[in-house]
Write an enzyme that holds these catalytic residues in place. Structure first.
Site, PDB file in Angstrom:
ATOM      1  N   SER A  35       0.839  -1.208   0.000  1.00  0.00           N
ATOM      2  CA  SER A  35       0.000   0.000   0.000  1.00  0.00           C
ATOM      3  C   SER A  35       0.864   1.245   0.000  1.00  0.00           C
ATOM      4  O   SER A  35       0.427   2.304  -0.451  1.00  0.00           O
ATOM      5  CB  SER A  35      -0.858   0.071   1.260  1.00  0.00           C
ATOM      6  OG  SER A  35      -1.701  -1.023   1.346  1.00  0.00           O
ATOM      7  N   HIS A  42      -2.455  -3.745  -6.555  1.00  0.00           N
ATOM      8  CA  HIS A  42      -2.959  -3.318  -5.246  1.00  0.00           C
ATOM      9  C   HIS A  42      -4.468  -3.556  -5.137  1.00  0.00           C
ATOM     10  O   HIS A  42      -5.269  -2.824  -5.718  1.00  0.00           O
ATOM     11  CB  HIS A  42      -2.617  -1.831  -5.046  1.00  0.00           C
ATOM     12  CG  HIS A  42      -2.954  -1.296  -3.701  1.00  0.00           C
ATOM     13  ND1 HIS A  42      -3.526  -0.061  -3.505  1.00  0.00           N
ATOM     14  CD2 HIS A  42      -2.800  -1.834  -2.477  1.00  0.00           C
ATOM     15  CE1 HIS A  42      -3.712   0.137  -2.213  1.00  0.00           C
ATOM     16  NE2 HIS A  42      -3.279  -0.922  -1.567  1.00  0.00           N
ATOM     17  N   GLU A  89      -5.537  -1.437  -8.299  1.00  0.00           N
ATOM     18  CA  GLU A  89      -4.598  -0.485  -8.900  1.00  0.00           C
ATOM     19  C   GLU A  89      -3.393  -1.263  -9.420  1.00  0.00           C
ATOM     20  O   GLU A  89      -2.808  -2.064  -8.683  1.00  0.00           O
ATOM     21  CB  GLU A  89      -4.133   0.546  -7.866  1.00  0.00           C
ATOM     22  CG  GLU A  89      -5.231   1.504  -7.424  1.00  0.00           C
ATOM     23  CD  GLU A  89      -4.798   2.452  -6.312  1.00  0.00           C
ATOM     24  OE1 GLU A  89      -5.366   3.555  -6.229  1.00  0.00           O
ATOM     25  OE2 GLU A  89      -3.912   2.095  -5.500  1.00  0.00           O
ATOM     26  N   ASN A 119      -5.297   6.025  -2.092  1.00  0.00           N
ATOM     27  CA  ASN A 119      -4.753   6.422  -0.789  1.00  0.00           C
ATOM     28  C   ASN A 119      -4.179   7.835  -0.801  1.00  0.00           C
ATOM     29  O   ASN A 119      -3.919   8.409   0.241  1.00  0.00           O
ATOM     30  CB  ASN A 119      -3.695   5.419  -0.307  1.00  0.00           C
ATOM     31  CG  ASN A 119      -4.355   4.221   0.345  1.00  0.00           C
ATOM     32  OD1 ASN A 119      -5.485   4.307   0.824  1.00  0.00           O
ATOM     33  ND2 ASN A 119      -3.675   3.087   0.342  1.00  0.00           N
TER      34      ASN A 119
HETATM   35  N1  LIG Z   1      -5.194  -4.615   5.157  1.00  0.00           N
HETATM   36  C1  LIG Z   1      -5.530  -3.802   4.171  1.00  0.00           C
HETATM   37  O1  LIG Z   1      -6.573  -3.123   4.197  1.00  0.00           O
HETATM   38  C2  LIG Z   1      -4.656  -3.703   2.957  1.00  0.00           C
HETATM   39  C3  LIG Z   1      -5.210  -3.222   1.755  1.00  0.00           C
HETATM   40  C4  LIG Z   1      -4.412  -3.196   0.609  1.00  0.00           C
HETATM   41  C5  LIG Z   1      -3.082  -3.605   0.684  1.00  0.00           C
HETATM   42  N2  LIG Z   1      -2.573  -4.048   1.887  1.00  0.00           N
HETATM   43  C6  LIG Z   1      -1.167  -4.520   1.879  1.00  0.00           C
HETATM   44  O2  LIG Z   1      -1.201  -5.945   1.802  1.00  0.00           O
HETATM   45  C7  LIG Z   1      -0.089  -6.494   2.507  1.00  0.00           C
HETATM   46  C8  LIG Z   1      -0.593  -7.468   3.568  1.00  0.00           C
HETATM   47  O3  LIG Z   1      -1.450  -6.784   4.438  1.00  0.00           O
HETATM   48  P1  LIG Z   1      -2.419  -7.573   5.443  1.00  0.00           P
HETATM   49  O4  LIG Z   1      -3.334  -6.550   6.015  1.00  0.00           O
HETATM   50  O5  LIG Z   1      -2.966  -8.789   4.802  1.00  0.00           O
HETATM   51  O6  LIG Z   1      -1.350  -8.011   6.569  1.00  0.00           O
HETATM   52  P2  LIG Z   1      -1.491  -9.172   7.667  1.00  0.00           P
HETATM   53  O7  LIG Z   1      -0.629  -8.751   8.787  1.00  0.00           O
HETATM   54  O8  LIG Z   1      -2.928  -9.498   7.908  1.00  0.00           O
HETATM   55  O9  LIG Z   1      -0.823 -10.448   6.933  1.00  0.00           O
HETATM   56  C9  LIG Z   1       0.526 -10.537   6.607  1.00  0.00           C
HETATM   57  C10 LIG Z   1       0.898 -12.014   6.547  1.00  0.00           C
HETATM   58  O10 LIG Z   1       2.221 -12.117   6.021  1.00  0.00           O
HETATM   59  C11 LIG Z   1       2.888 -13.170   6.718  1.00  0.00           C
HETATM   60  N3  LIG Z   1       4.329 -12.970   6.530  1.00  0.00           N
HETATM   61  C12 LIG Z   1       5.144 -12.038   7.065  1.00  0.00           C
HETATM   62  N4  LIG Z   1       6.384 -12.169   6.599  1.00  0.00           N
HETATM   63  C13 LIG Z   1       6.379 -13.197   5.714  1.00  0.00           C
HETATM   64  C14 LIG Z   1       7.367 -13.811   4.886  1.00  0.00           C
HETATM   65  N5  LIG Z   1       8.618 -13.376   4.860  1.00  0.00           N
HETATM   66  N6  LIG Z   1       6.995 -14.854   4.109  1.00  0.00           N
HETATM   67  C15 LIG Z   1       5.726 -15.320   4.125  1.00  0.00           C
HETATM   68  N7  LIG Z   1       4.748 -14.786   4.894  1.00  0.00           N
HETATM   69  C16 LIG Z   1       5.062 -13.730   5.677  1.00  0.00           C
HETATM   70  C17 LIG Z   1       2.398 -13.042   8.140  1.00  0.00           C
HETATM   71  O11 LIG Z   1       2.593 -14.252   8.854  1.00  0.00           O
HETATM   72  C18 LIG Z   1       0.928 -12.697   7.922  1.00  0.00           C
HETATM   73  O12 LIG Z   1       0.110 -13.851   7.877  1.00  0.00           O
HETATM   74  C19 LIG Z   1       0.694  -5.308   3.052  1.00  0.00           C
HETATM   75  O13 LIG Z   1       1.695  -4.980   2.140  1.00  0.00           O
HETATM   76  C20 LIG Z   1      -0.357  -4.208   3.112  1.00  0.00           C
HETATM   77  O14 LIG Z   1       0.211  -2.922   3.018  1.00  0.00           O
HETATM   78  C21 LIG Z   1      -3.331  -4.130   3.006  1.00  0.00           C
END
Ligand SMILES: NC(=O)c1ccc[n+]([C@@H]2O[C@H](COP(=O)([O-])OP(=O)(O)OC[C@H]3O[C@@H](n4cnc5c(N)ncnc54)[C@H](O)[C@@H]3O)[C@@H](O)[C@H]2O)c1
Length: 392
Positions: A123, A144, A156, A194
């Protein structure tokens, strides 16, 4: 069910909130999905949650049971990335940490052939910063998704300077085949949504901080008069004050402290206090039995002035984004309607209100406050002077 997908074999890395949703989207479209997370128990939990989501869809009659079984069957948890042989595309949705993401892509380069596409769901990190150090940076692209990925149509697509043009067009057609609404944005802080949506939250908090109206009154104006699905304060409580604040701070910092993106002290205090919104039972609102306590002052004149002020800031930001060649006008309109459910596109709204009126609101605010966040953008001034919106 679609069988003509561009990429049929995929890996999703990270089975958190976004990863599991993305796996669902891919599998629903007919792709095979390998799902990997460093936390094996986390993958199991995520799949159990998805099973419940599928069951609810079956009960509601939105999905046949055999199809729901097929969708779940196409998602294979793997305990090592080596098991993902033959995947055509990787979607990375691990924690928002540049070192972790870089390490992952560099490891994947050793495991997968040069034509496997690497997509990141980041993000806030630049795609350029993740492409650095790759032997084949042309294969990396931002894809995204919005939360919840299965429900939100917007995606995106963000190429870096090095991304191959055929990767952009391939991903666009793939996402379209999956029923998504892809838009293409430059690799710029906050991408489209964003960045532009910062004004929705920021100006609402300014109005509150200036003592003009309370959060519930501002939310009432935006929903009842403006027809937004959710007001800015309730939405921030829903997203989480900590998450919303950190996005604001990241966009502001990455734009070299541009005043238009300056975060708000009232929100920082909520974060410091641990009043993070719905998830902690208190944010801008207090919650009783899960519902926000709201007693707005339903004053039409006040409501209209609040709506106009927030819209002026949103439209100015949308025009600033177009002036920066962030994306096409069409993609900008799609992004705000399909990504954050705005009732109509911001440029369409600007045409309804009249650009001259928006310019006047901004000029009055700039004159009164001296705050650089109200500087009208060049494209708005040109629109008023020339009598038409010209984007070069
Ligand atoms: N939550 C949102 O609303 C949202 C929206 C769009 C984009 N994002 C982006 O998506 C990505 C994930 O966000 P999220 O909210 O799902 O996070 P989250 O914390 O719910 O999940 C992240 C997962 O990644 C795993 N992880 C961490 N390091 C790792 C590695 N080296 N190898 C494999 N797995 C690993 C963790 O165990 C966890 O299960 C981020 O980059 C975030 O910026 C989030």
């Amino acid at each position: 069910m679609k069988n003509d997908l561009t990429f049929k074999k995929t890996i999703v890395v990270g089975a958190g909130a976004m990863g599991i949703g993305i796996a669902q989207v891919l599998s629903q479209a007919g792709a095979t999905v390998f799902l990997y997370d460093i936390d094996l128990a986390g993958v199991k939990k995520a799949l159990e949650k998805l099973e419940k989501v599928m069951e609810r869809l079956v009960v509601k009659g939105r999905l046949e049971r055999p199809e729901s079984r097929e969708i779940l069957k196409r998602i294979t948890p793997i305990e090592a990335l080596e098991k993902a042989e033959g995947a055509q595309v990787v979607i990375e949705a691990i924690s928002e940490n540049i070192e972790l993401k870089r390490d992952l892509f560099q490891r994947l380069e050793d495991l997968l052939p040069a034509d496997t596409i690497f997509a990141t769901n980041t993000s806030s990190l630049s795609i350029a910063s993740l492409a650095k150090g790759l032997n084949h940076p042309e294969r990396l692209i931002g894809i995204h998704f919005f939360n919840p990925a299965a429900l939100m149509p917007l995606v995106e697509i963000i190429p870096s300077m090095a991304t191959g043009p055929e990767i952009v067009s391939g991903c666009k057609s793939w996402l379209t085949q999956m029923g998504k609404s892809p838009v293409v944005a430059k690799d710029s802080p906050g991408f489209i949504v964003n960045r532009v949506a910062r004004a929705f939250y920021g100006e609402a908090m300014n109005i509150y901080e200036e003592g003009i109206a309370s959060p519930d009154t501002i939310d009432w104006a935006m929903t009842s008069i403006g027809k937004f699905k959710m007001g800015p304060f309730l939405l921030m409580d829903f997203i989480g004050q900590d998450i919303n604040y950190s996005v604001s701070e990241s966009v502001w910092t990455q734009f070299y402290f541009e005043p238009r993106f300056r975060p708000n002290i009232s929100q920082k205090r909520l974060v410091e206090q641990g009043w993070l919104g719905r998830k902690t039972g208190r944010g801008f609102y207090t919650y009783e039995k899960g519902s926000a306590v709201s007693n707005p002052i339903k004053d039409e004149a006040l409501g209209n002035s609040i709506l106009e002020r927030i819209l002026a800031l949103l439209i100015n930001e949308a025009l600033s984004a177009l002036g920066d060649r962030l994306c096409t006008l069409e993609d900008l309109e799609t992004a705000m309607v399909k990504g954050v459910n705005y009732p109509i596109g911001l440029i369409e709204w600007a045409k309804k209100i009249g650009p001259d009126k928006i310019l006047q609101i901004l000029k009055d605010l700039l004159d009164h406050t001296g705050d650089g966040r109200y500087r009208p953008t060049a494209l708005l001034k040109d629109w008023v002077t020339k009598g038409k919106l010209e984007i070069k």
